[in-house]
Design an enzyme around this catalytic site. Structure first.
Site, PDB file in Angstrom:
ATOM      1  N   ASP A   1      -7.075   7.033   3.870  1.00 31.92           N
ATOM      2  CA  ASP A   1      -6.349   7.728   2.799  1.00 31.92           C
ATOM      3  C   ASP A   1      -7.010   9.044   2.405  1.00 31.92           C
ATOM      4  OD1 ASP A   1      -4.139   6.191   2.494  1.00 31.92           O
ATOM      5  OD2 ASP A   1      -4.770   5.203   0.650  1.00 31.92           O
TER       6      ASP A   1
ATOM      7  N   TYR B   1      -7.918   1.187   5.993  1.00 33.92           N
ATOM      8  CA  TYR B   1      -6.743   1.805   5.371  1.00 33.92           C
ATOM      9  C   TYR B   1      -7.164   2.709   4.215  1.00 33.92           C
ATOM     10  CZ  TYR B   1      -3.045   2.109   1.892  1.00 33.92           C
ATOM     11  OH  TYR B   1      -2.176   2.568   0.930  1.00 33.92           O
TER      12      TYR B   1
END
Length: 393
Positions: free
Chosen positions: A172, A168
């Site tokens: 980003d 995750y």
């Protein structure tokens, strides 16, 4: 631009996010920083914790170049001078998304504000993609990619991080170079790139200004206290300045010490005993640790007001401005339509408020800094002429 888009291939970086490069010691960071100094574009993001502290606690720093996604562990690395050199290098464009909190972390933790800076949330607004777009929405809009839900409850200070957290975090930054390059190409074609760059630079400038703001002026943010007399304004000034200095020194969140509403109530009611103060604060720990300090400031308010008269707090605008504001907003919408800029970007509430309050002793109005840059020829001059006409009618 095409060459750069091919070089910063988002699909390649998306795959790289599944196996990010971990940087856990000073030597690794130094070696990677030397590579990053050769990059024309570098994507940045941070993960941090900030529940009871004044400053964010770094949990992870993410970087993406043209080949890989990197996860820098601030719990292991302790020499960030090589990274600071990259962040301040004038030839490396640093790309972030909604980066004001990231800027605050870099400034406080590592003593540097990334520059030159490009914020893809700001760029999206100038390109007409949307206002205040989150990264998921932006990626879906531009790349037709649906990201997983954010790790909103993650503890970024735990170790080891889970593979899900790491992927995750790496994602980003994986898409940011492509998003930035796409936006900049479109903005350049529309003649708006300089506007967006000016607004992106303001992201860092605003962080610096807030960090350097005099604690003695903090009380003027409490617009609801405009009607306080001199003594109560002095109490509010001195209490809010004390809270600001104490929170910064002890790294406490403002709410953990005194919530805004409590601060206002103490200044308004001016308690003279610990028991009276306790009934307002209703936090035994705060009373035990800081009660006497707070009470001393309250009791000293009359003398403080006499020796150092507090500045006025801007009162709400007179009702006569209700109709005028509607007309000024209409001017803004008309200009936004003419120049094909989102109205929310071209003219903000705070810009109008600053313009209205700029009237000097001779009755002349002046464009505030926010309306004096790229906005001046688009809408600033028209608003200045309009507001001066109000005074003549």
């Amino acid at each position: 631009m095409t060459d750069l888009l091919q070089r910063y291939d988002w699909k390649r970086l998306e795959q790289a996010a599944s196996s990010p490069v971990h940087i856990r010691d000073n030597a690794q960071l130094k070696a990677c920083a030397e590579r990053w100094l050769t990059q024309p574009v570098l994507a940045l993001d941070t993960e941090f914790m900030r529940t009871e502290t004044f400053y964010p606690i770094p949990g992870l720093i993410q970087v993406a170049d043209d080949e890989a996604c990197y996860l820098v562990d601030p719990l292991e690395v302790d020499d960030f001078a090589p990274l600071a050199q990259v962040l301040s290098h004038p030839d490396v464009l640093k790309v972030v998304h909604a980066g004001s909190e990231d800027m605050e972390l870099f400034r406080h933790s590592y003593g540097v504000l990334p520059s030159p800076l490009y914020d893809t949330q700001v760029g999206a607004a100038f390109a007409g993609w949307g206002f205040s777009m989150g990264l998921r929405r932006l990626v879906a809009h531009a790349l037709d990619v649906e990201l997983d839900k954010e790790e909103t409850t993650s503890d970024w200070l735990q170790r080891p991080l889970t593979p899900e957290q790491e992927r995750y975090a790496a994602l980003d930054v994986a898409y940011l170079p492509t998003l930035a390059l796409m936006q900049r190409h479109e903005l350049e074609q529309k003649g708006r790139l300089s506007w967006a760059e000016e607004a992106c630079a303001e992201v860092g400038q605003n962080v610096a200004e807030l960090d350097e703001a005099d604690p003695e002026t903090y009380f003027q943010r409490f617009s609801q206290a405009w009607h306080f007399d001199d003594v109560r304004r002095a109490a509010l000034r001195d209490l809010s300045a004390w809270r600001e200095r104490t929170c910064r020194k002890r790294d406490l969140s403002r709410n953990r010490l005194l919530r805004n509403q409590v601060l206002l109530e103490v200044a308004e009611r001016l308690p003279q005993t610990i028991n009276q103060l306790d009934k307002i604060v209703q936090r035994g720990r705060v009373i035990r640790e800081y009660g006497e300090e707070i009470l001393a400031l309250v009791k000293a308010a009359p003398e403080s007001a006499s020796q150092r008269p507090p500045a006025q707090i801007d009162r709400p605008l007179h009702y006569v401005w209700n109709k005028r504001l509607k007309q000024m907003r209409a001017t803004g919408r008309k200009a936004a339509e003419k120049h094909q800029v989102l109205p929310e970007v071209l003219l903000r509430k705070r810009d109008l408020d600053a313009l209205i309050r700029s009237c000097d002793d001779q009755g002349h109005y002046h464009l505030p800094p926010s309306l004096s840059g790229w906005r001046k020829p688009l809408v600033g001059d028209d608003l200045l002429q309009q507001i001066e006409q109000f005074e003549k009618s």
